[in-house]
Design a protein around this motif. Sequence first.
Motif: not given
Ligand SMILES: Cc1cc2nc3c(=O)[nH]c(=O)nc-3n(C[C@H](O)[C@H](O)[C@H](O)COP(=O)(O)OP(=O)(O)OC[C@H]3O[C@@H](n4cnc5c(N)ncnc54)[C@H](O)[C@@H]3O)c2cc1C
Length: 426
Positions: A41, A43-44, A46-47, A104, A108, A112, A116, A119, A169, A329, A378
């Motif tokens: 799956v 999300g956006a 952003h991992s 920040d 997301q 997603g 992970t 926070h 989810l 943090r 993380h």
């Molecule tokens: C510019 C930037 C700033 C950031 N700032 C922060 C911050 O302030 N704090 C912090 O903790 N992190 C931060 N991150 C990291 C980011 O929040 C995490 O990596 C987060 O998981 C990304 O969310 P996403 O929606 O892009 O998920 P994705 O990277 O697409 O997915 C993350 C995980 O979630 C799973 N997932 C997604 N949707 C579902 C669903 N519906 N059901 C089950 N599993 C799912 C995916 O399979 C994957 O394992 C930042 C990242 C970037 C690029």
Amino acid sequence: MANSWSNWSGFVKAAPKLVATPADAGELVDLVRSAPGPLRVVGAGHSFTPLVQTDGTIVSLEKIEGLVGHEAAANRARVRAGTRLGALTRILQDIGQGLPNMGDIDRQAIGGALGTATHGSGTTLGAYHTQLETVQLVDGRGTLREFSRASDRDMIHATGVALGAFGVLTEVAMNNIAAYRLRRRKWVLPVGDMLRDFETMMAAHRSAEFYYIPFAGYVQFIASDLSDKPTTARPTEDDEEGLATLRKLRTILRWLPSLRRALIKGAVKKVPSEDYVQDWLNVYASDRRTKFNEMEYHLPYEEGPKALAEIIALTEKHFPEVYFPMEVRSVAPDEFWLSPFHKRLTCSIAIHHDAANDPLPFMRAAEPIFRRYGGRPHWGKMHSLKASDFRKLYPRWDDAMAVRRDIDPENRFVSPYMAGLFGIQQ
Ligand SMILES: Cc1cc2nc3c(=O)[nH]c(=O)nc-3n(C[C@H](O)[C@H](O)[C@H](O)COP(=O)(O)OP(=O)(O)OC[C@H]3O[C@@H](n4cnc5c(N)ncnc54)[C@H](O)[C@@H]3O)c2cc1C
């Protein structure tokens, strides 16, 4: 022809057979039952780690989004898991609720962010997953299941932080708080003072964090506290401009560290302090336009200053190309089995590297320092740990793996990367 996919920073790439955007839980169930595996799956995207990478199917929940319902008296809202955090903040504000804390950015998806353990900062504030009341997911057999804190606390603790490997989810109910206002202040101080007063300064505010500016000897401290004062304008962001200056000085003065330090120090000392009051949803998140790759380790709180001092020394001695500020943090302890904040107050330290350059030499040199202080990485940021390492860091690891096997007995959600993380033979 295979599709192509890459994450936000461009570092992780994939060529899946199928990229699917189901319109509802029914279509999602069909995909889990029949789409080419492994099924991951997104999300956006952003991992920074290859969590989403697969040559099977990438499923996006971008159409499964929005508010399902809410309970005003309990400040609880149920939303679809594809809802982006930015949209979620507006939905909540409209119904008089607020997220207690945020990270920040707000790009997301909630699924997603939960996946992970995303926070923000605050010694008494937990990560997003600590707000979970109910989780609805599609398991590896394609069955819709639901767990709630009231009736099945263990399943909430097992599936709240689950890296997309304990089912998909579909909906979550979250415990929020009444909408609120924050007074946010920013100021600079010498890093020596910050390291000395770390515990008191971080605990003195509802939410506090700081950025160490490499080669400056100074930090920018950011404090947010509840306020009932009228709102004032949030200053226009100068983060991108500041980064561009730091990059320019890095490029021109890379081999003249004393001059670089003097110029950055001069510029940092002139940065005006900031002080404004805004509704919660207008305070936490910023734009992050300059792309980077990132490593963040979650350390026992009291180890934070020592680890940071070592990371600064490493960077300034051996990695003159680094110019991104380091972010520090705190996060409150929680009970979730795969939460890096499991049962410990945490100091999180994040290091960043320009996405145009190879981040690995810097990350590989920094990681042993974080690990020596008992850090947990993380889940969404760069690290090299595997199942044998995690078993030592997570007391409920084996319990979590048992729940995972029950939810996904045929390993539908297990890609080669996930197999390495979880120690699953393929
Ligand atoms: C510019 C930037 C700033 C950031 N700032 C922060 C911050 O302030 N704090 C912090 O903790 N992190 C931060 N991150 C990291 C980011 O929040 C995490 O990596 C987060 O998981 C990304 O969310 P996403 O929606 O892009 O998920 P994705 O990277 O697409 O997915 C993350 C995980 O979630 C799973 N997932 C997604 N949707 C579902 C669903 N519906 N059901 C089950 N599993 C799912 C995916 O399979 C994957 O394992 C930042 C990242 C970037 C690029």
